[in-house]
Design a protein around this motif. Structure first.
Motif, PDB file in Angstrom:
ATOM      1  N   LYS A 108       0.841  -1.184   0.000  1.00  0.00           N
ATOM      2  CA  LYS A 108       0.000   0.000   0.000  1.00  0.00           C
ATOM      3  C   LYS A 108       0.871   1.228   0.000  1.00  0.00           C
ATOM      4  O   LYS A 108       1.921   1.236   0.620  1.00  0.00           O
ATOM      5  CB  LYS A 108      -0.895   0.024   1.225  1.00  0.00           C
ATOM      6  N   ALA A 109       0.396   2.236  -0.669  1.00  0.00           N
ATOM      7  CA  ALA A 109       1.149   3.478  -0.714  1.00  0.00           C
ATOM      8  C   ALA A 109       0.184   4.649  -0.824  1.00  0.00           C
ATOM      9  O   ALA A 109      -0.824   4.559  -1.521  1.00  0.00           O
ATOM     10  CB  ALA A 109       2.099   3.491  -1.899  1.00  0.00           C
ATOM     11  N   PRO A 110       0.479   5.746  -0.154  1.00  0.00           N
ATOM     12  CA  PRO A 110      -0.348   6.935  -0.338  1.00  0.00           C
ATOM     13  C   PRO A 110      -0.010   7.566  -1.682  1.00  0.00           C
ATOM     14  O   PRO A 110       1.135   7.535  -2.120  1.00  0.00           O
ATOM     15  CB  PRO A 110       0.078   7.837   0.821  1.00  0.00           C
ATOM     16  N   VAL A 111      -1.011   8.087  -2.334  1.00  0.00           N
ATOM     17  CA  VAL A 111      -0.790   8.724  -3.630  1.00  0.00           C
ATOM     18  C   VAL A 111      -0.891  10.233  -3.498  1.00  0.00           C
ATOM     19  O   VAL A 111      -0.050  10.959  -3.984  1.00  0.00           O
ATOM     20  CB  VAL A 111      -1.811   8.207  -4.669  1.00  0.00           C
ATOM     21  N   ALA A 112      -1.940  10.693  -2.828  1.00  0.00           N
ATOM     22  CA  ALA A 112      -2.139  12.129  -2.718  1.00  0.00           C
ATOM     23  C   ALA A 112      -2.918  12.443  -1.454  1.00  0.00           C
ATOM     24  O   ALA A 112      -3.720  11.636  -0.998  1.00  0.00           O
ATOM     25  CB  ALA A 112      -2.916  12.651  -3.928  1.00  0.00           C
ATOM     26  N   ALA A 113      -2.668  13.607  -0.899  1.00  0.00           N
ATOM     27  CA  ALA A 113      -3.410  14.075   0.272  1.00  0.00           C
ATOM     28  C   ALA A 113      -3.622  15.563   0.134  1.00  0.00           C
ATOM     29  O   ALA A 113      -2.773  16.272  -0.390  1.00  0.00           O
ATOM     30  CB  ALA A 113      -2.635  13.774   1.551  1.00  0.00           C
ATOM     31  N   GLY A 114      -4.776  16.008   0.575  1.00  0.00           N
ATOM     32  CA  GLY A 114      -5.070  17.432   0.554  1.00  0.00           C
ATOM     33  C   GLY A 114      -4.640  18.071   1.854  1.00  0.00           C
ATOM     34  O   GLY A 114      -4.116  17.418   2.749  1.00  0.00           O
ATOM     35  N   ASN A 115      -4.878  19.362   1.975  1.00  0.00           N
ATOM     36  CA  ASN A 115      -4.581  20.025   3.235  1.00  0.00           C
ATOM     37  C   ASN A 115      -5.897  20.447   3.873  1.00  0.00           C
ATOM     38  O   ASN A 115      -6.918  20.525   3.228  1.00  0.00           O
ATOM     39  CB  ASN A 115      -3.646  21.227   3.028  1.00  0.00           C
ATOM     40  N   GLY A 116      -5.871  20.677   5.143  1.00  0.00           N
ATOM     41  CA  GLY A 116      -7.080  21.058   5.855  1.00  0.00           C
ATOM     42  C   GLY A 116      -7.806  19.846   6.405  1.00  0.00           C
ATOM     43  O   GLY A 116      -7.198  18.836   6.746  1.00  0.00           O
ATOM     44  N   ASP A 117      -9.112  19.937   6.480  1.00  0.00           N
ATOM     45  CA  ASP A 117      -9.963  18.905   7.058  1.00  0.00           C
ATOM     46  C   ASP A 117      -9.888  17.616   6.240  1.00  0.00           C
ATOM     47  O   ASP A 117     -10.152  17.611   5.058  1.00  0.00           O
ATOM     48  CB  ASP A 117     -11.401  19.401   7.111  1.00  0.00           C
ATOM     49  N   MET A 118      -9.505  16.529   6.895  1.00  0.00           N
ATOM     50  CA  MET A 118      -9.369  15.251   6.193  1.00  0.00           C
ATOM     51  C   MET A 118     -10.547  14.319   6.451  1.00  0.00           C
ATOM     52  O   MET A 118     -10.469  13.133   6.193  1.00  0.00           O
ATOM     53  CB  MET A 118      -8.053  14.566   6.579  1.00  0.00           C
ATOM     54  N   SER A 119     -11.655  14.841   6.978  1.00  0.00           N
ATOM     55  CA  SER A 119     -12.829  14.001   7.148  1.00  0.00           C
ATOM     56  C   SER A 119     -13.489  13.809   5.786  1.00  0.00           C
ATOM     57  O   SER A 119     -13.354  14.635   4.889  1.00  0.00           O
ATOM     58  CB  SER A 119     -13.800  14.637   8.141  1.00  0.00           C
ATOM     59  N   TYR A 120     -14.186  12.703   5.638  1.00  0.00           N
ATOM     60  CA  TYR A 120     -14.828  12.386   4.365  1.00  0.00           C
ATOM     61  C   TYR A 120     -16.109  11.619   4.622  1.00  0.00           C
ATOM     62  O   TYR A 120     -16.304  11.041   5.692  1.00  0.00           O
ATOM     63  CB  TYR A 120     -13.887  11.574   3.468  1.00  0.00           C
ATOM     64  N   SER A 121     -17.007  11.610   3.643  1.00  0.00           N
ATOM     65  CA  SER A 121     -18.270  10.903   3.797  1.00  0.00           C
ATOM     66  C   SER A 121     -18.434   9.778   2.782  1.00  0.00           C
ATOM     67  O   SER A 121     -19.352   8.971   2.902  1.00  0.00           O
ATOM     68  CB  SER A 121     -19.437  11.882   3.674  1.00  0.00           C
ATOM     69  N   LYS A 122     -17.554   9.724   1.782  1.00  0.00           N
ATOM     70  CA  LYS A 122     -17.691   8.715   0.735  1.00  0.00           C
ATOM     71  C   LYS A 122     -16.343   8.061   0.424  1.00  0.00           C
ATOM     72  O   LYS A 122     -15.296   8.684   0.587  1.00  0.00           O
ATOM     73  CB  LYS A 122     -18.232   9.340  -0.551  1.00  0.00           C
ATOM     74  N   THR A 123     -16.408   6.825  -0.059  1.00  0.00           N
ATOM     75  CA  THR A 123     -15.220   6.092  -0.485  1.00  0.00           C
ATOM     76  C   THR A 123     -15.507   5.475  -1.843  1.00  0.00           C
ATOM     77  O   THR A 123     -16.571   4.890  -2.048  1.00  0.00           O
ATOM     78  CB  THR A 123     -14.880   4.970   0.516  1.00  0.00           C
ATOM     79  N   GLY A 124     -14.555   5.593  -2.755  1.00  0.00           N
ATOM     80  CA  GLY A 124     -14.684   4.979  -4.073  1.00  0.00           C
ATOM     81  C   GLY A 124     -13.479   4.112  -4.362  1.00  0.00           C
ATOM     82  O   GLY A 124     -12.356   4.454  -3.993  1.00  0.00           O
ATOM     83  N   VAL A 125     -13.707   2.983  -5.018  1.00  0.00           N
ATOM     84  CA  VAL A 125     -12.639   2.025  -5.317  1.00  0.00           C
ATOM     85  C   VAL A 125     -12.659   1.687  -6.802  1.00  0.00           C
ATOM     86  O   VAL A 125     -13.731   1.507  -7.393  1.00  0.00           O
ATOM     87  CB  VAL A 125     -12.821   0.738  -4.475  1.00  0.00           C
ATOM     88  N   ALA A 126     -11.480   1.584  -7.395  1.00  0.00           N
ATOM     89  CA  ALA A 126     -11.341   1.136  -8.781  1.00  0.00           C
ATOM     90  C   ALA A 126     -10.204   0.125  -8.843  1.00  0.00           C
ATOM     91  O   ALA A 126      -9.203   0.267  -8.149  1.00  0.00           O
ATOM     92  CB  ALA A 126     -11.051   2.316  -9.700  1.00  0.00           C
ATOM     93  N   GLU A 127     -10.365  -0.914  -9.679  1.00  0.00           N
ATOM     94  CA  GLU A 127      -9.371  -1.987  -9.749  1.00  0.00           C
ATOM     95  C   GLU A 127      -8.998  -2.314 -11.183  1.00  0.00           C
ATOM     96  O   GLU A 127      -9.795  -2.148 -12.104  1.00  0.00           O
ATOM     97  CB  GLU A 127      -9.901  -3.259  -9.085  1.00  0.00           C
ATOM     98  N   ALA A 128      -7.793  -2.815 -11.336  1.00  0.00           N
ATOM     99  CA  ALA A 128      -7.313  -3.345 -12.614  1.00  0.00           C
ATOM    100  C   ALA A 128      -6.488  -4.587 -12.315  1.00  0.00           C
ATOM    101  O   ALA A 128      -5.893  -4.700 -11.238  1.00  0.00           O
ATOM    102  CB  ALA A 128      -6.462  -2.313 -13.348  1.00  0.00           C
TER     103      ALA A 128
END
Length: 71
Positions: free
Chosen positions: A1-21
């Motif tokens: 696993k690796a982080p790809v990108a992160a924003g700044n500020g509030d890191m709370s979220y209400s949705k999760t999306g997944v894509a696979e290959a």
């Protein structure tokens, strides 16, 4: 696993999306594991952060997953 990108500020979220290959022998690949596809799959318009997971077995079989978190 690796982080790809992160924003700044509030890191709370209400949705999760997944894509696979997947890939077999590096010759045949199926799926779309792009950030855009993961966001669309989760109904996300504002991305908070992204994770990436790669599994590869001796170059024979590979599975790649992008997970997007946001609102």
């Amino acid at each position: 696993k690796a982080p790809v990108a992160a924003g700044n500020g509030d890191m709370s979220y209400s949705k999760t999306g997944v894509a696979e290959a997947t890939s077999i022998l590096g010759l045949v690949a199926t799926g779309d594991c792009s950030i855009k596809a993961a966001a669309a799959n989760g109904g996300i318009s504002q991305i908070k952060y992204v994770d990436y997971d790669a599994k590869n077995i001796l170059g024979i079989y590979g599975k790649y997953t992008t997970t997007v978190y946001g609102d």
